[in-house]
Design an enzyme around this catalytic site. Structure first.
Site, PDB file in Angstrom:
ATOM      1  N   HIS A  54       0.854  -1.203   0.000  1.00  0.00           N
ATOM      2  CA  HIS A  54       0.000   0.000   0.000  1.00  0.00           C
ATOM      3  C   HIS A  54       0.879   1.238   0.000  1.00  0.00           C
ATOM      4  CE1 HIS A  54       0.812  -0.528   4.288  1.00  0.00           C
ATOM      5  NE2 HIS A  54       0.312   0.659   4.557  1.00  0.00           N
ATOM      6  N   HIS A  56       1.389   4.037   1.824  1.00  0.00           N
ATOM      7  CA  HIS A  56       1.916   4.850   2.932  1.00  0.00           C
ATOM      8  C   HIS A  56       3.440   4.993   2.846  1.00  0.00           C
ATOM      9  CE1 HIS A  56      -1.893   4.165   5.631  1.00  0.00           C
ATOM     10  NE2 HIS A  56      -2.047   5.135   4.737  1.00  0.00           N
ATOM     11  N   ASP A  58       5.880   5.042   4.885  1.00  0.00           N
ATOM     12  CA  ASP A  58       6.773   4.139   5.630  1.00  0.00           C
ATOM     13  C   ASP A  58       6.870   2.772   4.952  1.00  0.00           C
ATOM     14  OD1 ASP A  58       4.061   3.778   6.493  1.00  0.00           O
ATOM     15  OD2 ASP A  58       4.759   2.634   8.224  1.00  0.00           O
ATOM     16  N   HIS A  59       6.136   2.607   3.843  1.00  0.00           N
ATOM     17  CA  HIS A  59       6.215   1.379   3.052  1.00  0.00           C
ATOM     18  C   HIS A  59       6.800   1.629   1.659  1.00  0.00           C
ATOM     19  CE1 HIS A  59       3.661  -1.169   5.752  1.00  0.00           C
ATOM     20  NE2 HIS A  59       3.439   0.034   6.222  1.00  0.00           N
ATOM     21  N   HIS A 112      -7.329  -0.855   5.761  1.00  0.00           N
ATOM     22  CA  HIS A 112      -6.322   0.104   6.229  1.00  0.00           C
ATOM     23  C   HIS A 112      -6.185   1.229   5.203  1.00  0.00           C
ATOM     24  CE1 HIS A 112      -2.721   1.483   8.294  1.00  0.00           C
ATOM     25  NE2 HIS A 112      -1.997   1.345   7.194  1.00  0.00           N
ATOM     26  N   ASP A 131      -0.163  -3.941   6.308  1.00  0.00           N
ATOM     27  CA  ASP A 131      -0.777  -3.420   7.533  1.00  0.00           C
ATOM     28  C   ASP A 131      -2.244  -3.823   7.651  1.00  0.00           C
ATOM     29  OD1 ASP A 131       1.645  -2.224   8.003  1.00  0.00           O
ATOM     30  OD2 ASP A 131       0.928  -0.155   7.852  1.00  0.00           O
ATOM     31  N   HIS A 169       4.819  -4.360  10.959  1.00  0.00           N
ATOM     32  CA  HIS A 169       5.146  -3.609  12.174  1.00  0.00           C
ATOM     33  C   HIS A 169       5.267  -4.527  13.379  1.00  0.00           C
ATOM     34  CE1 HIS A 169       4.538   0.541  10.662  1.00  0.00           C
ATOM     35  NE2 HIS A 169       3.633  -0.017   9.882  1.00  0.00           N
TER      36      HIS A 169
END
Length: 238
Positions: A54, A56, A58-59, A112, A131, A169
């Site tokens: 996805h 985001h 941080d990915h 998410h 996530d 995570h």
């Protein structure tokens, strides 16, 4: 396959996946490109693909750095293409991705984010779930609905019980404490909470998990209705 956890930021895991048969290597959700490249280099591996669950940051924040260094192909969800740096291959439900001899089914698992996908390597007994599902938990509903998350979790829960689930995570201790609060009579949850506390105290990671473990101890996966999942998520968020 060989699968290596690359810790990033405060609690992210980037995953390196190597096909033992061909030596092909993919990196899943490289939020930190430098960390991913260093981990591959230490092992003498060359990253050929990025698998994005996805959008985001941080990915996806390291996508371009990995691509500049390796010339890799970046795969990601078609519906989030505008927000995924460097995307080459747009993926939809039912598509397949190969990493050497390993084949993944692409599953759309919204909740998410609306376009979130999972990579299900059925023959290898492995799924990368981003996530959507966490060990004993699930992702926050930033874009999706309780209905979507309930459907996504139920679907993952129907995979073979020994399937290993790789999430992104290290949220397990907080999730386990919440699960004990949500299901105080669940002996499996209480046992797992104690085990997670010990593992974290030793500095060990708690991922992957298995479908069987989640079916026994994840209150979000165990939720019998959309309403129950929604109220659990609301309670966890507050």
């Amino acid at each position: 396959p060989e699968i290596v956890a690359v810790p990033a930021f405060s609690d992210n895991y980037i995953w390196l996946l190597r096909d033992s048969a061909t030596g092909a290597v993919a990196v899943v959700d490289p939020g930190d490109g430098g960390a991913a490249l260093r981990a591959a280099e230490e092992r003498g591996w060359r990253i050929g693909q990025v698998l994005t669950t996805h959008w985001h940051p941080d990915h996806t924040g390291g996508n371009l750095r990995v691509k500049e260094a390796t010339g890799c192909t970046i795969h990601g969800p078609a519906s989030e293409r505008e927000r995924i740096p460097g995307i080459d291959e747009e993926l939809r439900e039912g598509d397949r991705v190969r990493v050497g001899s390993l084949a993944a089914e692409v599953w759309e698992v919204p909740g998410h984010t609306l376009g979130h996908i999972a990579f299900v390597f059925r023959d290898a007994g492995v799924a990368f779930v981003g996530d959507t599902l966490f060990v004993m938990g699930c992702g926050r509903l930033f874009e999706g609905t309780p209905e979507q998350m309930h459907r996504s979790l139920q679907r993952l829960g129907e995979l073979p019980r020994d399937t290993r689930l790789y999430c992104a995570h290290e949220y397990t201790l907080g999730n386990a404490r919440f699960a004990a609060h949500a299901e105080p009579g669940n002996e499996a949850v209480l046992r797992r909470l104690a085990e997670v506390q010990e593992r974290r105290a030793r500095g060990e990671i708690t991922v992957p998990t298995t479908v069987a473990e989640e079916r026994a101890t994840n209150p979000f996966l165990r939720a019998e209705s959309v309403e129950q999942l929604g109220s659990l998520r609301h309670a966890k968020d507050s």
